[in-house]
Each structure stands twice: as C-alpha cells, then as structure tokens.
Design a protein around this motif. Structure first.
Motif, short mmCIF file in Angstrom:
data_model
loop_
_atom_site.label_atom_id
_atom_site.label_comp_id
_atom_site.label_asym_id
_atom_site.label_seq_id
_atom_site.Cartn_x
_atom_site.Cartn_y
_atom_site.Cartn_z
N GLY B 47 21.49 54.73 43.86
CA GLY B 47 20.16 55.06 44.56
C GLY B 47 20.47 55.68 45.80
N PRO B 48 19.68 56.35 46.41
CA PRO B 48 19.72 57.10 47.65
C PRO B 48 20.01 56.16 48.70
N SER B 49 20.38 56.72 49.83
CA SER B 49 20.61 55.99 51.03
C SER B 49 19.32 55.36 51.49
N GLY B 50 19.35 54.09 51.85
CA GLY B 50 18.10 53.46 52.14
C GLY B 50 17.10 52.95 51.00
N CYS B 51 17.82 52.94 49.81
CA CYS B 51 17.11 52.44 48.72
C CYS B 51 17.08 50.76 48.69
N GLY B 52 18.11 50.14 49.23
CA GLY B 52 18.16 48.62 49.32
C GLY B 52 19.38 48.17 48.36
N LYS B 53 20.22 49.05 48.06
CA LYS B 53 21.37 48.99 47.19
C LYS B 53 22.19 47.91 47.67
N SER B 54 22.82 48.29 48.96
CA SER B 54 23.64 47.56 49.60
C SER B 54 23.11 46.30 50.24
N THR B 55 21.83 46.10 50.59
CA THR B 55 21.27 45.00 50.91
C THR B 55 21.30 43.70 50.01
N LEU B 56 20.82 44.40 48.65
CA LEU B 56 20.85 43.27 47.75
C LEU B 56 22.21 43.13 47.38
N LEU B 57 23.08 43.86 47.29
CA LEU B 57 24.71 43.17 47.11
C LEU B 57 24.94 42.26 48.26
N THR B 206 27.82 59.96 39.74
CA THR B 206 28.97 60.16 38.71
C THR B 206 29.79 58.94 38.52
N GLU B 207 30.15 58.33 39.68
CA GLU B 207 30.73 57.07 39.77
C GLU B 207 29.87 56.01 38.83
N ALA B 208 28.57 56.15 39.16
CA ALA B 208 27.63 55.00 38.35
C ALA B 208 27.66 55.27 36.91
N MET B 209 27.72 56.41 36.52
CA MET B 209 27.76 56.73 35.13
C MET B 209 28.98 56.40 34.33
N THR B 210 30.15 56.63 35.27
CA THR B 210 31.41 56.54 34.63
C THR B 210 31.91 55.17 34.80
N LEU B 211 31.36 54.27 35.67
CA LEU B 211 31.82 52.95 35.75
C LEU B 211 31.16 51.93 35.29
N GLY B 212 29.88 52.27 35.10
CA GLY B 212 28.90 51.14 34.96
C GLY B 212 28.72 50.83 33.22
N GLN B 213 28.82 49.72 32.87
CA GLN B 213 28.39 49.26 31.51
C GLN B 213 26.96 49.34 31.60
N ARG B 214 26.30 49.05 32.61
CA ARG B 214 24.69 48.97 32.91
C ARG B 214 24.64 49.67 34.31
N VAL B 215 23.66 50.55 34.43
CA VAL B 215 23.43 51.03 35.89
C VAL B 215 22.01 50.54 36.19
N ALA B 216 21.86 50.08 37.19
CA ALA B 216 20.39 49.97 37.91
C ALA B 216 20.04 50.95 38.88
N VAL B 217 19.08 51.73 38.74
CA VAL B 217 18.64 52.99 39.70
C VAL B 217 17.49 52.34 40.60
N LEU B 218 17.80 52.14 41.73
CA LEU B 218 17.01 51.58 42.79
C LEU B 218 16.30 52.79 43.66
N ARG B 219 15.14 52.50 44.05
CA ARG B 219 14.33 53.25 44.74
C ARG B 219 13.52 52.60 45.66
N ASP B 220 13.46 52.67 46.91
CA ASP B 220 12.67 51.98 47.85
C ASP B 220 12.60 50.48 47.55
N GLY B 221 13.74 49.83 47.17
CA GLY B 221 13.89 48.50 47.19
C GLY B 221 13.69 48.06 46.09
N ARG B 222 13.40 48.96 44.99
CA ARG B 222 12.80 48.42 43.56
C ARG B 222 13.91 49.03 42.83
N ILE B 223 14.02 48.29 41.58
CA ILE B 223 14.91 48.59 40.32
C ILE B 223 13.66 49.54 39.32
N LEU B 224 14.35 50.90 39.36
CA LEU B 224 13.26 51.68 38.19
C LEU B 224 13.79 51.58 36.94
#
Lengths: 295, 409
Positions: B47-57, B206-224
C-alpha cells in the motif's frame, strides 16, 4: 557549568573546509594565533609545575626565574608531610568515586526515561534540567547548607557527595539523553524481537553504544567533583574530613603563603585528573553507531 | 544443513481478528483488519506510505500496542505478549544491525539471549553464514559491510532462530535497483526452502506481486483486497487496487454505459455481453489495462477500434508504450506512489491513456494510430464507492499449494 568536552565534536571538521580558507600566509596566521592561545592556556600550568620545583630564593627572586635551574623536591616532601594530606587524598578519592559512579547510574536511568519513554511533563522536566544550571552556585551555598544541616549532613562526606551530584547530574543527564536519542529505535526493537526484555535491550544494546557519552560524562563528573572548592570549604569543617582543594587552602595562613609547597601540592592535586583523562580519552570514539542502519 | 529443511515444529498460522490501532490524538492507523495467514504462507502487505502496513506488522511483532482486536500466532493468542514471547523474527528496513557486535555476534544474539547451548549456537551461526555466503565476513562489524551484505546479515539474524514467522518491513528498499532484483529472487528461494510463515511489508507493487503467495492491498488502515497476485491483477475488487497494481497503471476514465456500449471521450466501444455492469445507462469508472490495447493491424477481425493521436511513444524493446490523450475526465487517485511509479507532473485535466503494443508497429508522435481494444478485459467500478461492478468470480480464498506458487513466481 560548561565543559571543555562540549566542543569535542568539532574536531571532525572536514579537512577540505580548513584547506579552503586562504593560502599559505592565511594558514600561517591561524597557526600563530593558535599557538598564542595555547601559550596563554598552558602558561599557568607551566608556572605551577615550575614553581613546585624551585627553591624558595628563586620563587621570590625579583627577576622571574623562568625555569627551575636548581630543581628541588623539598617542596613536595614539605607538602606531603603537612598534616592530613593522606586523609584528604582519601576523602577526595571517596567523594569523586561516589560522585562518578552514582552520577553514571542515575544519569543513565534518568536519560533513558527522558529519551525513550513518553510521560506527562517530560518536556517541562527537560527544560527544568537546563534551567537549574542557570542558577549561580554561590547563590545556593546558604540554602544547601541549611538543608544539609537539617538533615545532619554537614561535615560529612555524604553531604558533599549529595551536593556534588546536584551539580553534576543535570549536565550528565542532558548529555546522555543526547547520545541515547542518536541510537536508532530499531536497534532496541530488534533486540526485543530477538529475545531481550526491554531493559535487557537497553543494557545489551543501548549501553555499549552510548559508551562515548558515558566516558564524556564521567570525565565531567570527575573534574567537577575533584576540583570543587567552595562547597567543600563550607560544608567540611574538620581538617581530617576535608578534600584536597580545601587542604590546599591551608597553605595560606595569617603569616603568608607557602608558595613552593602550595604549588607542589597543587601539582599533586592536578595529577589524578590528568591521569584519569589520559586513561579514558581513547574511549571517546565518536561515530560508534556507524553501520547500524543504512548509509 | 539439517535445520534448513522444512519446519517440523508447531503450526505457525497468524490470525488477525478485527485488529485496530489508534494512535494518541485519534489517528486511526489500522482500522478493523481481519486476516488469516496460513502456516508456511508468504503474505505481502502492500500500500502507499501511511496506509498502516508497517504499523500492522509491528503489531504482529509486538512492538506496537493493539488498540482493539486479537492477534494469534499458531494456537496461542499473543495480543498482549512481549515481542520476545512471540517467537517471531523481524527484518527491519534499516537492518538494525548491532554496530558494536561482529557479524557472528549479530547473528548469534538471539540464540545467546535465549540461552541456547553454546555448541548448538555456534553450529547454527556457521550454517546460516554458509547459507547466506557470509563465512568470510563473520568477524567484521556492520560498519565495514556493504548494503547487500548488511541485508544478508539481517536475514541471517532472523533465520538462525528458526522462529514461527518472519516479519519483514521493506527489507529491500535500501538496496539499489539491481541488487534488489537479485535479493528478491533469493528471498523467494529462501522461503521455498524454509517454508516459514512470512509477512512482508512493501510499498513496491512489483515486490508484492513477485514475492507474495497472497497480497493484501491496504489503504487508510483497511485491507481493500487480499488475493493471489494473479487475481489481484485480473480481478481487482476496488478501483484503488486496480490503479495500484500494474505498471503502467490501469487507465481509468469516467464513462457512460449506453445500452450495450461504453462511451468515454469521443469513443463508443461495444461491451462484451459476458463482462459488463448489471445496470444500464449510468456513469461508471471504466478501467482498461494498457495490454488490453493492440495495434489494429494485428488484432482479430471485428475487434472495436479507436483512432488515437499518440502524445508519447516509449520503445522498450520487448514492447512499446503509447500514451494518447482521451477527451474525458481523468480519475485522480492518490496511490501515493512516488518512487517506482510514473506520476505526471504536467497539470492536465484530460486523461492520458497508455497502451502496450507490439514494438514492430510503427507508432510515432503526431501520426494517427488505430488501436484495437478487447472489451472482455474491461473493468467497471462504481463512481462513488470505487467498488467493482463486475460479479466476483468464485474466490479461491484458500492459498494455492506451494508447488504451484513457486512456479507462479
């Protein structure tokens, strides 16, 4: 209460910046100025040491004797054999040891709280720490004396230790806090994930990394406690409980000042500080955190 | 190399139930996230910066307090446990190597504080060093390592502990582009080899698509949307996901559905009856991936065509990107991408479409070009909510088996 150590980081001014400052003549001028300042600073020290080795007649000669042509150790033996010398050496060492050790432990914990934890009133506390240092020491002599007298701490080494800690701690806390802020938070977090407790991470990762800060503050505490005169003079009455700086004052009596022995005593008094600094200064290695993170 | 074989320990699935993070001041960083990560799965949070992905991790790691919801690792609820009690390893963006320790001590730190027997610890550090090619660097300090080497040490520190899960916070973003591609492949290999549950945070699709078996796209703290990379690309359930995934980005434009045709700009394209929004005559956001276009000459007969005026032509060798203006309102979506994505810096209200075509087609700026488009590859989104107007195909919520996945990489 500023310290010569505060200027230390400037040592790293890039060579290029220095070179750019004009040609040969300019550099010569700066070097001459540097030497002049150096001479100004070093002369009193030289005079102290030189006088310590001079004979009485040379000390009082009308034309100054610049160098002890006939050096003598009699001033030193005279000084050492004065009453209470060894007792006062011991007192000074006890006071300095306690002040350095206590200030390091207390300042580490206090700086930790200020640098790593968020709590109500943190900012105010930080400002207060600096503010306290603005009050001139002389204004505090009487209040401190009264407080210590009430607590039955006058004419006791412990009273002096507490007093010195109040001078030393603000600076050491402030300095260590700065060093701690410079350590990336991820390092502690990595240690926590790796299996340390939060405090364990502080001790195993943060503590080694702020080593230069601990060295700097311990030198400061040492110098402050070893050289302090006024408070010790006011608080310690019994000759066998006094510190070396107060002992030095005993060379001046109603009948005059014994300059030779006084300078010998002063030289001896200055020695431990010099030895401590030389022993520890190599540890002031700035940039120890290089390589922790990118860059 | 025994311990590098597939884990035989307890299950290490990670379960997030309605997890939220509200920072002091009321900023909602993570908003009611529910996600099940299977044992051994490689899931990417993107997700874009500030979407909460790092916080979630960081919440999974225990470095950030959880404001609401539950986190479990394996069968154990860890919501309130300290990081050290969660048996996870983390790789930080900055690597966070201990500067006062040698590579050997860095890698062995976790074993040391967990009081692993000394012989065992020494053996494991040696094995990890061999695996990562760090044998000759063991006595160096981090300051004397290159970026790539530091990265490997950071990986080694995580691997050596054999944790239940790896948590990686943009571990490749400090490497230069070339090194990053190599490291990406190594990471994929490593995961195939170790089979350790991995949660990976990145802003790089690109990293997400090549590495992930599943990819979660986040925006504004929510998984889309959480899906396999393929489904994320081909079946985005949200206009943001559609815009975020893919380079060049999906063309998005305001269009009108008029009977069996889609109208945008001066174009009228007949819709594929199999793939169109349910309602007639309404405004939609139309999405067309650049590869849905084709030079008319090489397109199958009968495909709808558009006469366009190329504004920019980028020859990439393998294919060519043709950018052409479309006389319709541009859909502005802040995907927050600044680094690896193309944004435009020219102020223009008009949509600029991109088409990926065969490089042998002689396209040039200023010369009209006829493009064919495949309506069966159109995407439609609600103008207001951004939600896809196409019916969701039966979703494969279960992750693909490992064998298929590594092939897909």
């Amino acid at each position: 209460m500023s310290s010569p150590l505060a200027g230390a980081p400037l040592a790293g001014v890039p060579a290029r910046a220095r070179r750019r400052r004009g040609g040969r003549r300019g550099r010569l001028g700066w070097n001459a100025l540097g030497l002049a300042v150096f001479a100004l600073i070093i002369f009193p020290v030289y005079w102290m040491i030189a006088t310590a080795f001079k004979r009485g007649s040379d000390i009082f000669a009308d034309t100054p004797v610049w160098f002890p042509i006939h050096p003598t150790l009699s001033n030193f033996t005279d000084a050492i054999h004065r009453p209470h010398f060894w007792a006062d050496v011991k007192n000074s060492l006890i006071i300095v040891g306690c002040v350095v050790a206590l200030s390091l432990v207390l300042a580490f914990l206090a700086a930790l709280a200020l640098a790593k934890f968020r709590f109500y009133g943190r900012k105010a506390f930080i400002v207060l720490i600096i503010g306290v240092q603005m009050i001139p020491l002389n204004a505090l002599i009487i209040p401190i004396y009264l407080v210590l007298a009430k607590a039955n701490q006058v004419d006791k080494l412990s009273g002096v230790i507490i007093t010195y800690l109040t001078f030393v701690l603000p600076f050491t806390v402030w300095t260590l806090r700065g060093f701690m802020i410079g350590v990336p938070r991820e390092l502690e977090e990595a240690a926590q994930v790796d299996g340390s407790t939060r405090f364990g991470a502080f001790v195993r990762v943060l503590l080694p990394l702020i080593g230069p800060g601990l060295v700097a503050t311990s030198i400061f505490a040492f110098i402050q406690a070893w050289n302090e005169f006024i408070m010790a003079y006011v608080l310690l009455h019994s000759p066998e409980k006094q510190t070396l700086t107060v002992w030095l004052a005993s060379f001046t009596t109603n009948r005059g000042t014994a300059w030779g022995p006084l300078m010998a005593g002063a030289t001896l008094t200055a020695l431990p500080v010099v030895i401590f600094f030389v022993a520890i200064q190599r540890k002031i290695a700035f940039g120890l955190t290089a390589g922790a993170v990118r860059g | 190399m025994l311990f590098f074989r597939v884990r035989q320990g307890d299950m290490a699935n990670i379960t997030l139930e309605n997890v939220s993070k509200i920072f002091p001041g009321g900023i909602v960083a993570v908003d009611d996230v529910t996600l099940e990560i299977a044992d051994g799965e490689f899931v990417v949070l993107v997700g874009p910066s500030g979407c909460g992905k790092s916080t979630l991790l960081r919440m999974i790691a225990g470095l950030e307090e959880v404001s609401g919801g539950r986190i479990s690792i394996g069968s154990e609820e860890v919501t309130d446990l300290a990081p050290r009690s969660r048996d996870i390893a983390m790789v930080f963006q900055s690597y966070a190597l201990y500067p006062h320790m040698t590579v050997r001590q860095n890698i062995g730190y976790g074993l040391k504080v967990r009081r692993a027997p000394k012989d065992e610890a020494r053996r494991r550090v040696a094995e990890v060093a061999e695996l990562l090619g760090l044998e000759d660097l063991l006595d160096r300090r981090p300051a004397h390592l290159s970026g790539g080497q530091r990265q490997r040490v950071a990986m080694g520190r995580a691997i050596v502990r054999e944790p239940k899960a790896f948590l990686m916070d943009e571990p490749l973003s400090n490497l230069d582009a070339k090194l990053r591609v190599g490291m990406r492949a190594s990471l994929a290999q490593l995961h195939t080899r170790l089979g350790t549950t991995t949660v990976y945070v990145t802003h790089d699709q690109t990293e997400a698509m090549t590495l992930g078996q599943r990819v979660a796209v986040l925006r504004d703290g929510r998984i889309l949307q959480v899906d396999t990379p393929q489904r994320l690309y081909h079946e985005p359930r949200d206009v943001f996901v559609a815009a975020f995934i893919g380079t060049p980005a999906m063309n998005l434009v305001e269009a009108t559905i008029d009977g069996d045709d889609a109208l945008f700009g001066r174009f009228r394209i007949p819709l594929d009856p199999e793939r169109r929004p349910a309602l007639d005559h309404r405004k939609v956001t139309l999405g067309i991936r650049p590869e849905a276009f084709e030079a008319a000459a090489s397109a199958p007969a009968g495909a709808p065509t558009l006469e366009v005026a190329p504004a920019v032509v980028e020859e990439l060798g393998s294919d060519a990107h043709v950018f052409f203006p479309v006389d319709a309102k541009r859909i502005g979506l802040d995907t927050g991408l600044t680094q690896d994505d193309e944004g435009t810096f020219l102020a223009q209200e008009e949509a600029l479409f991109s088409a990926r075509i065969d490089p042998r087609v002689d396209a040039a700026v200023g010369r009209p070009l006829t493009l064919a488009v495949d309506p069966a590859r159109f995407h439609f989104f609600d103008v207001e909510s951004g939600i896809s107007l196409l019916p969701a195909t039966p979703a494969a919520t279960e992750p693909l088996p490992n064998e298929l996945q590594s092939a897909a990489r």
